[in-house]
Design a protein around this motif. Structure first.
Motif, PDB file in Angstrom:
ATOM      1  N   LEU A   1       0.829  -1.194   0.000  1.00  0.00           N
ATOM      2  CA  LEU A   1       0.000   0.000   0.000  1.00  0.00           C
ATOM      3  C   LEU A   1       0.866   1.248   0.000  1.00  0.00           C
ATOM      4  CD1 LEU A   1      -2.682  -1.011   2.656  1.00  0.00           C
ATOM      5  CD2 LEU A   1      -3.109  -0.644   0.226  1.00  0.00           C
ATOM      6  N   PRO A   2       0.386   2.332  -0.600  1.00  0.00           N
ATOM      7  CA  PRO A   2       1.119   3.601  -0.478  1.00  0.00           C
ATOM      8  C   PRO A   2       1.224   4.012   0.979  1.00  0.00           C
ATOM      9  CG  PRO A   2      -0.521   3.715  -2.234  1.00  0.00           C
ATOM     10  CD  PRO A   2      -0.776   2.443  -1.501  1.00  0.00           C
ATOM     11  N   SER A   3       2.110   4.953   1.261  1.00  0.00           N
ATOM     12  CA  SER A   3       2.412   5.325   2.637  1.00  0.00           C
ATOM     13  C   SER A   3       1.321   6.164   3.289  1.00  0.00           C
ATOM     14  CB  SER A   3       3.738   6.099   2.674  1.00  0.00           C
ATOM     15  OG  SER A   3       3.655   7.257   1.863  1.00  0.00           O
ATOM     16  N   ASP A   4       0.252   6.512   2.564  1.00  0.00           N
ATOM     17  CA  ASP A   4      -0.805   7.353   3.143  1.00  0.00           C
ATOM     18  C   ASP A   4      -2.134   6.600   3.259  1.00  0.00           C
ATOM     19  OD1 ASP A   4      -1.050   7.122   0.445  1.00  0.00           O
ATOM     20  OD2 ASP A   4      -1.332   9.250   0.014  1.00  0.00           O
ATOM     21  N   TYR A   5      -2.078   5.283   3.472  1.00  0.00           N
ATOM     22  CA  TYR A   5      -3.307   4.491   3.567  1.00  0.00           C
ATOM     23  C   TYR A   5      -3.986   4.701   4.930  1.00  0.00           C
ATOM     24  CZ  TYR A   5      -0.696   1.221   6.520  1.00  0.00           C
ATOM     25  OH  TYR A   5       0.025   0.664   7.536  1.00  0.00           O
ATOM     26  N   TYR A   6      -5.246   4.257   4.997  1.00  0.00           N
ATOM     27  CA  TYR A   6      -5.981   4.231   6.274  1.00  0.00           C
ATOM     28  C   TYR A   6      -6.869   2.993   6.266  1.00  0.00           C
ATOM     29  CZ  TYR A   6      -8.745   5.623  10.311  1.00  0.00           C
ATOM     30  OH  TYR A   6      -9.347   5.668  11.542  1.00  0.00           O
ATOM     31  N   ILE A   7      -6.776   2.213   7.327  1.00  0.00           N
ATOM     32  CA  ILE A   7      -7.580   0.995   7.468  1.00  0.00           C
ATOM     33  C   ILE A   7      -8.416   1.121   8.742  1.00  0.00           C
ATOM     34  CG2 ILE A   7      -7.514  -1.510   7.792  1.00  0.00           C
ATOM     35  CD1 ILE A   7      -4.829  -1.516   6.319  1.00  0.00           C
ATOM     36  N   ALA A   8      -9.706   0.834   8.614  1.00  0.00           N
ATOM     37  CA  ALA A   8     -10.615   0.926   9.762  1.00  0.00           C
ATOM     38  C   ALA A   8     -11.437  -0.340   9.863  1.00  0.00           C
ATOM     39  CB  ALA A   8     -11.536   2.145   9.618  1.00  0.00           C
ATOM     40  N   ILE A   9     -11.691  -0.756  11.129  1.00  0.00           N
ATOM     41  CA  ILE A   9     -12.596  -1.865  11.416  1.00  0.00           C
ATOM     42  C   ILE A   9     -13.848  -1.269  12.055  1.00  0.00           C
ATOM     43  CG2 ILE A   9     -12.925  -4.031  12.653  1.00  0.00           C
ATOM     44  CD1 ILE A   9     -10.852  -4.196  10.447  1.00  0.00           C
ATOM     45  N   LEU A  10     -15.003  -1.496  11.426  1.00  0.00           N
ATOM     46  CA  LEU A  10     -16.256  -0.937  11.895  1.00  0.00           C
ATOM     47  C   LEU A  10     -17.160  -2.046  12.422  1.00  0.00           C
ATOM     48  CD1 LEU A  10     -17.023   1.451   8.872  1.00  0.00           C
ATOM     49  CD2 LEU A  10     -15.618   1.919  10.897  1.00  0.00           C
ATOM     50  N   ASP A  11     -18.004  -1.676  13.393  1.00  0.00           N
ATOM     51  CA  ASP A  11     -19.003  -2.648  13.839  1.00  0.00           C
ATOM     52  C   ASP A  11     -20.212  -2.570  12.920  1.00  0.00           C
ATOM     53  OD1 ASP A  11     -20.396  -0.364  14.521  1.00  0.00           O
ATOM     54  OD2 ASP A  11     -19.976  -0.518  16.659  1.00  0.00           O
ATOM     55  N   ALA A  12     -21.239  -3.326  13.261  1.00  0.00           N
ATOM     56  CA  ALA A  12     -22.416  -3.406  12.390  1.00  0.00           C
ATOM     57  C   ALA A  12     -23.142  -2.073  12.286  1.00  0.00           C
ATOM     58  CB  ALA A  12     -23.368  -4.492  12.893  1.00  0.00           C
ATOM     59  N   GLU A  13     -22.968  -1.177  13.266  1.00  0.00           N
ATOM     60  CA  GLU A  13     -23.653   0.115  13.259  1.00  0.00           C
ATOM     61  C   GLU A  13     -22.825   1.207  12.576  1.00  0.00           C
ATOM     62  OE1 GLU A  13     -26.691   0.220  14.202  1.00  0.00           O
ATOM     63  OE2 GLU A  13     -26.624  -1.887  14.878  1.00  0.00           O
ATOM     64  N   GLY A  14     -21.636   0.875  12.136  1.00  0.00           N
ATOM     65  CA  GLY A  14     -20.788   1.854  11.490  1.00  0.00           C
ATOM     66  C   GLY A  14     -19.851   2.580  12.417  1.00  0.00           C
ATOM     67  N   ASN A  15     -19.811   2.177  13.668  1.00  0.00           N
ATOM     68  CA  ASN A  15     -18.892   2.798  14.617  1.00  0.00           C
ATOM     69  C   ASN A  15     -17.499   2.195  14.453  1.00  0.00           C
ATOM     70  OD1 ASN A  15     -20.979   4.359  15.877  1.00  0.00           O
ATOM     71  ND2 ASN A  15     -21.644   2.471  16.920  1.00  0.00           N
ATOM     72  N   GLN A  16     -16.496   3.041  14.556  1.00  0.00           N
ATOM     73  CA  GLN A  16     -15.128   2.590  14.331  1.00  0.00           C
ATOM     74  C   GLN A  16     -14.613   1.863  15.571  1.00  0.00           C
ATOM     75  OE1 GLN A  16     -12.471   5.174  12.162  1.00  0.00           O
ATOM     76  NE2 GLN A  16     -10.749   4.639  13.498  1.00  0.00           N
ATOM     77  N   PHE A  17     -14.174   0.628  15.360  1.00  0.00           N
ATOM     78  CA  PHE A  17     -13.623  -0.188  16.439  1.00  0.00           C
ATOM     79  C   PHE A  17     -12.097  -0.105  16.465  1.00  0.00           C
ATOM     80  CE2 PHE A  17     -11.787  -4.382  17.528  1.00  0.00           C
ATOM     81  CZ  PHE A  17     -12.127  -4.425  18.871  1.00  0.00           C
ATOM     82  N   LEU A  18     -11.491   0.000  15.280  1.00  0.00           N
ATOM     83  CA  LEU A  18     -10.040   0.014  15.188  1.00  0.00           C
ATOM     84  C   LEU A  18      -9.645   0.832  13.953  1.00  0.00           C
ATOM     85  CD1 LEU A  18      -7.197  -1.054  16.033  1.00  0.00           C
ATOM     86  CD2 LEU A  18      -7.634  -3.028  14.531  1.00  0.00           C
TER      87      LEU A  18
END
Length: 294
Positions: free
Chosen positions: A82-99
């Motif tokens: 991945l390029p150096s400016d990536y962003y990875i997020a883990i969301l719950d079923a409601e769309g709230n960010q977990f990680l």
């Protein structure tokens, strides 16, 4: 306005007209080619970005969200390049960010709002990449995002990349293309000008020959060139016309010479009897000659 333009255009030399039209046509073709190339480059970069995002999201969806950050930090999970400016997020079923996993160069950026990415919405998207605009204190930024449902948890994984790098590449390509296009236009304009000047040089010869003919040098002729070329055929036709003109002039001169000789001979032949008649007339007037009475 149109009449003024046409009048001004008619005053321009043929060489300038041909050069202007040629350079204009080349400039148009370069513009169309550059626009097409930029469009292809933009499509290619976006396809590469989409492929990279989809591949990464498919790999992360099968991971355990609880151990994802540790595995990524320890290097146990080998992500695609991945390029150096990536962003990875883990969301719950409601769309709230977990990680959230941010690249080393991604701190302090305005991130998209993931609250609308509920699990149902992610399933509805079907893994297709989409764009998201973010407005914040640092201005506006665009992101390319792929969201997929998690296989081992009730939630989704989101992989996002800013599109600024792609836009920067396209902008740099546009600047380089513009400079290169200006260089090509300048070079082609100079080349066309010299080529047309060389091609029109025989017309100068025609002009000089015409001036010589006008000044009375009817023996002047154009240089014989290859008859397979346009200039060669033109010179041959003009030389043939000049031969006819010279022949006509010589015939006229010969006729005038003959007329002058005839007049000279006639005046000489008539001069002696006229002198005799004039002498008798003078004698008669003076009374030296008497008329006979019958």
């Amino acid at each position: 306005m149109k009449q003024k333009f046409l009048a001004a255009w008619e005053k321009i030399s043929l060489r300038a007209k041909l050069t202007t039209l040629s350079v204009g046509l080349i400039g148009l073709l370069l513009s169309v080619s550059s626009a097409g190339t930029v469009a292809l480059l933009s499509t290619y970069l976006q396809q590469n970005t989409d492929t990279l995002l989809t591949t990464t999201a498919n790999q992360l969806r099968d991971e355990n969200p609880l151990g994802l950050e540790r595995r990524v930090a320890s290097g146990a999970l080998a992500l695609p390049s991945l390029p150096s400016d990536y962003y990875i997020a883990i969301l719950d079923a409601e769309g709230n960010q977990f990680l959230g996993l941010v690249s080393s160069t991604g701190g302090g950026r305005e991130l998209p709002n993931f609250e609308t990415l509920t699990l149902d919405r992610v399933i509805e998207l079907g893994g297709l990449p989409f764009d998201a605009e973010v407005s914040g204190s640092r201005g506006e930024s665009d992101w390319r995002i792929v969201a997929l449902p998690l296989s081992r948890a009730n939630g989704s994984v989101v992989v996002a990349l800013p599109t600024s790098s792609n836009r920067q590449i396209i902008a740099e390509y546009g600047v380089i293309g513009a400079r290169f296009g200006i260089f090509l236009l300048t070079l082609s304009g100079l080349s066309i000008w010299l080529t047309i000047t060389s091609a029109l040089r025989p017309l100068k010869e025609v002009e000089r020959t015409s001036e010589a003919i006008q000044s009375g040098k009817f023996s002047s002729r154009l240089v014989e060139r290859d008859p397979k070329t346009e200039i060669g055929r033109l010179n041959r036709a003009l030389n043939s016309m000049l031969d006819s003109i010279e022949g006509a002039v010589r015939g006229r001169d010969k006729t005038l010479t003959q007329m002058r000789r005839f007049v000279s001979d006639a005046s000489h032949e008539l001069r002696t009897p006229l002198v005799t008649v004039r002498g008798y007339a003078e004698l008669y007037r003076m009374g030296a000659i008497k008329s006979k009475k019958t």
